[in-house]
Design an enzyme around this catalytic site. Structure first.
Site, short mmCIF file in Angstrom:
data_model
loop_
_atom_site.label_atom_id
_atom_site.label_comp_id
_atom_site.label_asym_id
_atom_site.label_seq_id
_atom_site.Cartn_x
_atom_site.Cartn_y
_atom_site.Cartn_z
N LYS A 33 28.44 45.57 -9.93
CA LYS A 33 27.75 44.49 -10.66
C LYS A 33 28.58 43.20 -10.61
CE LYS A 33 27.55 46.77 -14.60
NZ LYS A 33 28.19 48.05 -14.26
N ARG A 108 23.27 46.41 -22.95
CA ARG A 108 23.74 47.75 -22.62
C ARG A 108 23.15 48.80 -23.57
NH1 ARG A 108 28.95 46.51 -20.13
NH2 ARG A 108 30.11 48.36 -19.53
N ARG A 192 32.95 56.27 -19.92
CA ARG A 192 32.08 55.09 -19.70
C ARG A 192 30.78 55.51 -19.01
NH1 ARG A 192 36.00 51.54 -16.41
NH2 ARG A 192 34.34 50.00 -16.29
P1 AMP Z 1 32.62 46.15 -18.37
O1 AMP Z 1 33.62 45.13 -17.89
O2 AMP Z 1 31.21 45.65 -18.29
O3 AMP Z 1 32.79 47.48 -17.68
O4 AMP Z 1 32.93 46.38 -19.92
C1 AMP Z 1 34.17 46.89 -20.37
C2 AMP Z 1 34.03 47.42 -21.78
O5 AMP Z 1 33.67 46.33 -22.65
C3 AMP Z 1 32.95 48.47 -21.99
O6 AMP Z 1 33.40 49.77 -21.66
C4 AMP Z 1 32.66 48.30 -23.48
O7 AMP Z 1 33.68 48.90 -24.27
C5 AMP Z 1 32.76 46.79 -23.67
N1 AMP Z 1 31.46 46.12 -23.45
C6 AMP Z 1 31.12 45.31 -22.39
N2 AMP Z 1 29.87 44.89 -22.50
C7 AMP Z 1 29.36 45.43 -23.64
C8 AMP Z 1 28.10 45.39 -24.28
N3 AMP Z 1 27.07 44.72 -23.77
N4 AMP Z 1 27.95 46.10 -25.45
C9 AMP Z 1 28.97 46.78 -25.98
N5 AMP Z 1 30.19 46.89 -25.40
C10 AMP Z 1 30.40 46.22 -24.25
#
Ligand code: AMP
Length: 238
Positions: A33, A108, A192
């Site tokens: 992404k 999410r 995750r």
């Molecule tokens: P990512 O960089 O998108 O993989 O996000 C890293 C971490 O940030 C995730 O594992 C969640 O703990 C938190 N996070 C990111 N986006 C969201 C979201 N939309 N809602 C809740 N937690 C989020």
């Protein structure tokens, strides 16, 4: 049907009148992404809105939000809808979001998706979200996550197995030593992925039910995936 596709790596899409609006890239951790968001951003000149990046910036800056989010992120769980929605609302007010933006990692949960739909409907003349889901084989996801390295200066993303930097662990563009995200371990990845299946897969179903989502094979070469995203968004907007 609009089928014209630009070379995402080198040019701006030739259809300057096309208004991309809000685009959601959805997919499991490691689906690509972030990489794809950067390509779409370069093609259509719209920003990437990554809630993961915004949260990590808050953690680094030691804000109250960052303090609350840090432990949750370290476990691979989700930060509360309320906190994330408020953070996104602030970001979407910025002038660079007027023509559209690429949502990476948001919404999410169904709660976040319903909030976003309401938020966009309340803005006069605003386009609704269209979504592209990247589907990637599980074994590839693990390698993409455990091999991922980021440049803390320019945000470039590498993979030590699949797309290594030329100089050992340094960014090709600015020479900064690359870093590994603390949640990019196999253990946190498993959590995750579980969180994705339980909470985020229903978001795809939500947009699918409204005919606003297309699926794409995320195992194709990077440029082919980018071209597929651009074409899917144009179809969904036609
Ligand atoms: P990512 O960089 O998108 O993989 O996000 C890293 C971490 O940030 C995730 O594992 C969640 O703990 C938190 N996070 C990111 N986006 C969201 C979201 N939309 N809602 C809740 N937690 C989020």
């Amino acid at each position: 049907m609009e089928t014209q596709i630009s070379d995402p790596a080198t040019s701006v899409d030739s259809d300057a009148t096309f208004l991309p609006g809000p685009i959601l890239l959805i997919g499991p951790p490691g689906a690509g992404k972030g990489t794809q968001a950067k390509n779409v951003m370069a093609t259509w000149q719209i920003p990437q809105v990554s809630t993961g990046d915004l949260l990590r910036a808050n953690v680094s800056a030691g804000t109250a939000l960052g303090v609350q989010a840090k432990a949750i992120m370290g476990r691979g769980e989700l930060v509360s809808d309320d906190l994330v929605n408020r953070m996104v609302a602030e970001r979407l007010k910025e002038p660079d979001c007027v023509r559209g933006y690429i949502l990476d990692g948001f919404p999410r949960t169904i709660g976040q998706a319903e909030w976003l739909d309401r938020h966009l409907a309340e803005r006069s003349g605003g386009l609704p979200v269209v979504a592209v889901r990247l589907k990637v084989d599980y074994t590839h996801l693990v390698r993409r996550i455990t091999g991922r390295r980021n440049c803390p200066t320019c945000g470039s993303i590498y993979n030590v197995y699949l797309h290594p930097p030329k100089d050992d662990e340094r960014c090709d563009l600015d020479g900064t030593p690359l870093v590994r995200r603390s949640d990019d371990t196999e253990e946190v990845f498993t959590e995750r992925l579980r969180t994705y299946e339980a909470q985020t897969a229903p978001v795809a179903a939500h947009y699918r039910a409204q005919n606003r989502l297309e699926d794409l094979d995320g195992d194709q070469p990077v440029d082919a995936v980018t071209a597929g995203i651009l074409a899917a968004v144009k179809r969904l907007r036609s």
